[in-house]
Design an enzyme around this catalytic site. Structure first.
Site, short mmCIF file in Angstrom:
data_model
loop_
_atom_site.label_atom_id
_atom_site.label_comp_id
_atom_site.label_asym_id
_atom_site.label_seq_id
_atom_site.Cartn_x
_atom_site.Cartn_y
_atom_site.Cartn_z
N LYS A 115 -13.33 38.69 17.42
CA LYS A 115 -14.21 37.93 16.53
C LYS A 115 -15.47 38.73 16.23
O LYS A 115 -15.91 38.83 15.09
CB LYS A 115 -14.60 36.59 17.17
N GLN A 142 -16.19 29.43 22.89
CA GLN A 142 -14.77 29.75 23.09
C GLN A 142 -14.17 28.78 24.11
O GLN A 142 -14.67 28.66 25.23
CB GLN A 142 -14.65 31.21 23.59
N ASP A 159 -16.20 25.91 13.95
CA ASP A 159 -14.86 25.61 14.47
C ASP A 159 -14.33 24.29 13.86
O ASP A 159 -13.18 23.93 14.05
CB ASP A 159 -14.94 25.47 16.00
#
Ligand code: NDP
Length: 300
Positions: free
Chosen positions: A54, A98, A121
């Site tokens: 990422k 995460q 997200d």
């Protein structure tokens, strides 16, 4: 006849190239580049690889990558303090924690604490609610990637029968909402669906998000259908040597490829789209915060 293979790597590469151009256009208007903060708690090897990828891809498209690595024993309160600090930081447009997080931390509490405007997200209940209300929202990355792959085959999805197998908040429900937003006729199937093979056979667009290796067989697929396989399952592969394993999807690819019109492979289908969509969401969040028109920068 064999299905055409939907090449997620190429679609993702093209999307990242569009985002890189759009970041330059954003910078001209806003006088800064978008910033994505990624928080990793603990040492999970797969998560470390995702976070590294990422970070690299964020920098490659010209955005600022901010990484926070916390010890596995970090108390929930400390993580929430960090999230609140990032919520207030004017240089941070997107926040991604995460998952999974260690057991002492509630994933839902973390999601609820992220500013919905920075929730790249797309997991915050406000964004999920906006999506289901047909309002502009930050949409979770894997569902968005799945939709973009379906749209790489069908420029217009309107009127098509879509069946989504799986009803998780992470994948199944948002994929179904996105397909509904494209005017598909959507069925959501799950573990209690009475006749899953017959339900799947109705689908012009079949999305598998189950987490069961190769569960969806070739004769469950309508001839010519577009199959989007979200599943990622690691299974033993003794044919590759002792102790070896491989990744397979939720669809029995070797059977389905003979029936479908188009199908995503695993790996190389939906997976590569996820980070590209995260970057797209970061740009979208940055545009909203800076008062820049997202559609005009992303469409060039
Ligand atoms: P969940 O376990 O949260 O949800 C699975 C869904 O499948 C549930 O709704 C469940 O139904 C349904 N299901 C389970 N067994 C059956 C069955 N026998 N018949 C019909 N439906 C069934 O998984 P996720 O949604 O988080 O993930 C799904 C898959 O997608 C996994 O393989 C995961 O690894 C993958 N994934 C891939 C990503 C990517 O980047 N490509 C990102 C995220 C996930 P019920 O609700 O009734 O229990």
């Amino acid at each position: 006849m064999s299905a055409s293979i939907i090449d997620g790597k190429t679609v993702a590469t093209n999307l990242r190239a569009d985002i890189a151009k759009a970041v330059k256009a954003f910078e001209k208007q806003a006088g800064r580049v978008p910033g994505l903060a990624v928080v990793l708690v603990g040492e999970d090897p797969a998560s470390k690889v995702y976070v590294r990828n990422k970070g690299e891809q964020t920098v490659e498209v010209g955005m600022r990558s901010i990484e926070h690595k916390l010890d596995a024993s970090t108390p929930e309160a400390d993580l929430l303090d960090l999230v609140r600090t990032l919520n207030k930081d004017p240089d941070v447009d997107g926040i991604l924690v995460q998952f999974p997080v260690p057991d002492q931390i509630s994933q839902q509490t973390v999601i609820d604490t992220i500013d919905p405007a920075k929730d790249v997200d797309g997991l915050h209940p406000l964004n999920a609610g906006k999506l289901s209300s047909g309002m502009p929202a930050l949409v979770s990355c894997t569902p968005l990637g799945s939709l973009l792959l379906a749209k790489s085959v069908h420029s217009n999805l309107s009127g098509l029968e879509a069946v989504v197998v799986g009803r998780s908040n992470l994948v199944g429900k948002p994929v179904a909402q996105l397909l509904l937003g494209e005017n598909c006729t959507v069925t959501i199937a799950h573990s209690r669906t009475a006749d899953l093979p017959a339900t799947c056979r109705r689908a012009d667009i079949l999305v598998a998000a189950v987490g069961r290796p190769e569960m969806i067989k070739g004769d469950w697929v309508k001839p010519g259908a577009t199959v989007i396989d979200v599943g990622i399952n690691r299974v033993p592969a003794p044919e590759r040597g002792e102790g070896k394993s491989k990744l397979v999807g939720d669809v029995a690819f070797d059977e389905a490829v003979k029936v479908a019109g188009a199908i995503t492979p695993v790996p190389g289908g939906v997976g590569p789209m996820t980070i590209a969509c995260l970057l797209r969401n970061t740009l979208q969040a940055a545009c909203l915060r800076a008062g820049v028109d997202f559609e005009s920068v992303i469409s060039g």
